[in-house]
Design an enzyme around this catalytic site. Structure first.
Site, short mmCIF file in Angstrom:
data_model
loop_
_atom_site.label_atom_id
_atom_site.label_comp_id
_atom_site.label_asym_id
_atom_site.label_seq_id
_atom_site.Cartn_x
_atom_site.Cartn_y
_atom_site.Cartn_z
CB VAL A 165 -5.19 41.88 19.24
CG1 VAL A 165 -5.30 42.11 20.74
CG2 VAL A 165 -4.78 43.18 18.53
N GLY A 166 -4.00 38.69 20.20
CA GLY A 166 -4.45 37.37 20.61
C GLY A 166 -4.14 37.09 22.06
CE1 TYR A 211 -2.01 33.17 20.14
CE2 TYR A 211 -1.49 35.45 20.63
CZ TYR A 211 -1.97 34.49 19.77
OH TYR A 211 -2.42 34.86 18.53
CG MET A 245 -3.67 25.09 13.62
SD MET A 245 -2.67 24.09 14.71
CE MET A 245 -2.59 22.55 13.80
CG HIS A 246 -3.81 30.09 17.77
ND1 HIS A 246 -3.99 30.05 19.12
CD2 HIS A 246 -4.77 29.30 17.25
CE1 HIS A 246 -5.02 29.26 19.41
NE2 HIS A 246 -5.51 28.79 18.28
CD GLU A 279 -3.40 25.36 27.43
OE1 GLU A 279 -4.55 25.77 27.21
OE2 GLU A 279 -2.38 26.02 27.12
#
Lengths: 78, 474
Positions: free
Chosen positions: B162-163, B165, B182-183, B274
């Site tokens: 669960v991220g 993005y 890296m994720h 970002e």
């Protein structure tokens, strides 16, 4: 409908969405660079002449944009 | 009392004076983002913002800055809003010790009230999408919890992810997503693409505040974010099965969009302002086809402005970046006292540690680089003594001023990996990393002329209390 993309100057613009309250604004998208904007946004985001130089995009930049992440080799044997 | 959805948290923010309702009509752009940009300049007790009168929309609701201050972060964790930053991070670390707490399956999720499928899917009709920054390539969804599974090990709860993005909306049912290599989701996508498959995903928008904190935490690959949410909440996280993909999604979400990341496809995306405070350039990123949307009636679009730090995202990725780094370092080196990775998701990390012997602190600094999070971040690591508080920047500057001799104390490690959004990388994704050893040399390292350090007088602590009481009773 706008005639050219403020970002890349392409002349094919698609309608994505129109305001639920009739005729207030539209959301449109450039068919080439995929830039998406609402027609009610400030000129610096919607008009080619006012669009900042540093945010502009060329056909070459779009074609050469890096791929992230890179597509890995397939494990599937053809 | 843990929150089961965004709305219950918004009510508490309101009761606590931490929700500012903007009731006048505003323009979708630039007003909503400009207000969210501005509110983050109000400091550590800034409120969340709620808009429900947006020109051209009939029933739009947008919540911004929900996590965007230490006061709101405290309330998200069920702490008093006055709780200090370090105390919040210490409490976060204590609750981490309860990990894992298994989630709880719950029936009848509120997002099952409405559904669009197939050709009728139109995200513009569900969410009041807006632009954030001038140079953004379009409208983004940047605070959703994206759920996916390991294609080589489906059903493995630990390897589920669960991220959060960044997601660009490219059409009514077409999105682009940025999987930073890296994720965890990038590992899932890589495996799917190696197998020649699409990667099913569920995108949950508008969540209880702990879900967002857990989803933004750099956990190990085989650690489950819902199980961290349970530990942080002090109760199992309620989840429900997404109807199309079967993926576990938060029970209380406002909107759940399901579909696939199309395997082996890339399309132009961005730029986007970002969390580094810089725009990423236009790049070719993976695309998502949305096949089903489930949503609460009149959903609240929980959205996040990010720009030159600090903005909401810096609060969302502060405590939860410090704690896993602290736990991982502490496991190998009990001498580690505290980790401050609150700056730019830990692109700079400050570690305080006791020393076993000369050279120890810099070794701990090097270990930071090889933690899972360090592979993509930690471009600069500052090591300070155990009596220096890494959250007290004047103390850190004192350590740099007096404990650091560039002839020995700057350790540069060339050509290391970093997430490619790091503006200083050359080429993108590669950077030389730096350990600054600002600790006092200990034997057999006998450099410098340190002699005795001046320390607070033994009686000073009692005097501090006495003076504070005197000041309070004036």
């Amino acid at each position: 409908m706008p005639e050219i993309c403020p970002r890349c100057a392409h002349d094919t613009i698609d309608l994505l969405f129109a305001s639920p309250v009739a005729e207030v604004w539209e959301v449109v998208r450039c068919a080439r660079c995929q830039y998406c904007w609402r027609t009610s946004e400030p000129a610096r985001r919607t008009e080619r002449d006012a669009y900042p130089e540093s945010f502009r995009m060329t056909a070459e930049a779009i074609a050469n944009a890096p791929e992230v992440p890179s597509i890995p080799p397939s494990r599937v044997t053809p | 009392m843990p929150y089961d959805d965004l709305r219950s948290f918004l009510r508490v923010l309101d009761e606590q004076g931490q929700l500012l309702r903007v009731t006048d009509e505003v323009l979708p752009e630039p007003d909503v983002a400009a207000a969210a940009n501005a509110v983050s300049r109000m400091g550590g007790s800034a409120p969340a913002l709620y808009f429900d009168n947006i020109k051209g929309f009939t029933s739009a609701r947008i919540a911004m800055n929900v996590h965007g201050s230490w006061a709101n972060h405290a309330l998200a964790l069920g702490l008093p809003k006055e709780t200090g930053t370090e105390e919040q991070i210490r409490e976060f670390a204590r609750r981490w010790d309860r990990f894992p707490v298994r989630p709880e399956w719950r029936d009848a999720p509120p997002w099952a009230e409405n559904t669009m499928t197939g050709a009728e899917v139109d995200l513009f009709r569900v969410l009041p999408l807006i632009r954030l920054n001038d140079g953004d390539g379009g409208f983004y969804i940047d605070k959703a919890a994206v759920v996916s599974e390991d294609p080589d090990d489906p059903g493995n709860r630990g390897k589920q992810n669960v991220g959060i993005y960044r997601i660009q909306v490219k059409g009514p049912a077409r999105l682009a997503l940025q999987p930073v290599p890296m994720h965890d989701i990038a590992l899932h996508l890589r495996k799917a693409e190696e197998r020649g498959e699409d990667l099913p995903v569920a995108i949950a928008v508008g969540n209880d505040p702990v879900i967002s904190i857990a989803a933004a935490t750099p956990m190990r690959y085989d650690e489950n974010e819902y199980e961290l949410a349970g530990a942080l909440r002090g109760a199992p996280a309620p989840i429900a099965r997404a109807p199309l993909t079967g993926l576990p999604v938060p029970w209380g979400s406002e909107v759940v969009a399901e579909g696939v990341i199309e395997g082996r496809q890339r399309e132009i995306e961005g730029p986007f302002g970002e969390f580094t405070g810089h725009y990423s350039g236009g790049r070719r990123l993976p695309v998502i086809r949305v096949d089903r949307v489930s949503y609460r009636t009149d959903p609240v679009f929980e959205h996040l402005y990010l720009g030159m730090p600090w903005t909401e995202i810096d609060y969302l990725i502060a405590a939860n970046t410090c704690v896993p780094l602290y736990k991982q370092l502490k496991a190998d080196f009990p001498e580690v006292r505290a980790v401050n990775a609150t700056y730019t998701h830990g692109l700079v990390v400050i570690v305080s540690t006791a020393k076993r012997y000369g050279g120890f602190a810099r070794a701990v600094g090097l270990r930071v680089l090889s933690t899972p999070h360090g592979l993509g971040y930690a471009s600069t690591v500052i090591m300070v003594d155990e009596d220096v508080d890494p959250f007290n920047l004047p103390q850190v500057m004192w350590a740099l001023s007096t404990k650091m001799n560039p002839s020995h104390d700057l350790i540069t490690v060339p050509a290391m990996s970093v997430m490619e959004l790091a503006p200083q990388a050359q080429p993108a994704g590669m950077v030389d990393k730096l350990i600054i050893d600002a600790t006092t040399p200990v034997s057999p390292d006998n450099r410098g002329n340190y002699g005795n350090q001046v320390r607070d007088l033994p009686e000073a602590a009692a005097w501090l209390t006495r003076l504070q009481e005197l000041a309070a009773n004036r």
